[in-house]
Design a protein around this motif. Sequence first.
Motif, PDB file in Angstrom:
ATOM      1  N   ARG A  45       3.242  62.384  -3.309  1.00 30.33           N
ATOM      2  CA  ARG A  45       2.607  62.440  -3.192  1.00 30.33           C
ATOM      3  C   ARG A  45       1.244  63.729  -3.092  1.00 30.33           C
ATOM      4  O   ARG A  45       0.425  64.332  -3.380  1.00 30.33           O
ATOM      5  CB  ARG A  45       2.367  62.488  -1.846  1.00 30.33           C
TER       6      ARG A  45
ATOM      7  N   ASP B 122      -4.865  58.185   1.533  1.00 30.59           N
ATOM      8  CA  ASP B 122      -5.850  58.019   0.091  1.00 30.59           C
ATOM      9  C   ASP B 122      -5.538  59.693  -0.993  1.00 30.59           C
ATOM     10  O   ASP B 122      -5.596  60.205  -0.206  1.00 30.59           O
ATOM     11  CB  ASP B 122      -6.926  57.844  -0.054  1.00 30.59           C
ATOM     12  N   TRP B 123      -6.182  59.972  -2.079  1.00 28.03           N
ATOM     13  CA  TRP B 123      -6.430  61.261  -2.311  1.00 28.03           C
ATOM     14  C   TRP B 123      -7.278  62.343  -2.080  1.00 28.03           C
ATOM     15  O   TRP B 123      -8.650  61.571  -2.292  1.00 28.03           O
ATOM     16  CB  TRP B 123      -6.138  61.182  -4.321  1.00 28.03           C
TER      17      TRP B 123
ATOM     18  N   HIS C 137     -14.296  63.137  -2.254  1.00 27.28           N
ATOM     19  CA  HIS C 137     -12.808  62.908  -2.020  1.00 27.28           C
ATOM     20  C   HIS C 137     -12.014  64.497  -1.253  1.00 27.28           C
ATOM     21  O   HIS C 137     -11.193  64.474  -2.348  1.00 27.28           O
ATOM     22  CB  HIS C 137     -12.304  61.775  -2.902  1.00 27.28           C
TER      23      HIS C 137
ATOM     24  N   ASP D  30      -1.204  55.763  -8.786  1.00 28.02           N
ATOM     25  CA  ASP D  30      -2.671  56.598  -8.260  1.00 28.02           C
ATOM     26  C   ASP D  30      -2.816  58.051  -9.999  1.00 28.02           C
ATOM     27  O   ASP D  30      -4.355  58.703  -9.574  1.00 28.02           O
ATOM     28  CB  ASP D  30      -1.302  57.679  -8.054  1.00 28.02           C
TER      29      ASP D  30
ATOM     30  N   TRP E 132      -4.226  67.921  -5.944  1.00 32.72           N
ATOM     31  CA  TRP E 132      -4.553  66.786  -5.114  1.00 32.72           C
ATOM     32  C   TRP E 132      -3.057  66.123  -4.092  1.00 32.72           C
ATOM     33  O   TRP E 132      -2.517  66.379  -4.692  1.00 32.72           O
ATOM     34  CB  TRP E 132      -4.396  65.554  -5.831  1.00 32.72           C
TER      35      TRP E 132
ATOM     36  N   LYS F  24      -2.068  63.613  -1.327  1.00 30.28           N
ATOM     37  CA  LYS F  24      -2.091  61.871  -1.033  1.00 30.28           C
ATOM     38  C   LYS F  24      -1.661  61.867   0.203  1.00 30.28           C
ATOM     39  O   LYS F  24      -0.280  62.110   0.554  1.00 30.28           O
ATOM     40  CB  LYS F  24      -1.513  61.014  -1.390  1.00 30.28           C
TER      41      LYS F  24
END
Length: 158
Positions: free
Chosen positions: A92, A127-128, A48, A22, A122, A124
């Motif tokens: 996460r 995805d992040w 993202h 990660d 961020w 998760k």
Amino acid sequence: MAAAGLAALLLFSLSACSPPSDEDILREYIDAGVSALNARDGSAALEHVRPGLMVRGEGIAIDARRLMLIYFQRFKKVHVFVYGLDMELDGRRAELRFNAVLSGTNARLPEQISLFVVTSRWEKDDDWWLSELRWQRRMMDWPELPQEVQRWLQEDPD
């Protein structure tokens, strides 16, 4: 002996194929976002970023897409350099803190150059995703800047 060598080779090849951590993924997303901003590729820069993300700093909040478009309209070239990345991962969620130098140029010399301390959060799921971004402007002290940043500022950006 041959069996041990084959086993070692197999273990090495399996570890080389392991998915990125990660931390590696998040570092790659920061690098890719910076490269996209420098290339004026808005879609890639926001790849993202959660839709509707509000960027906050110095008492203002503005939509990330709108802020990027303002800089792209105001300056022919936007250059970003990130350094001093520090990361905390908690399952996460992740918090990344870094310094960012931002310069805007319409000719050869920067018309605006600023140093920011940035905190990004961020989340998760599949995805992040960048879910929060806060910045604080800092005074730029040339001797305190890392050598790589000083070289970057002295280089011709063309």
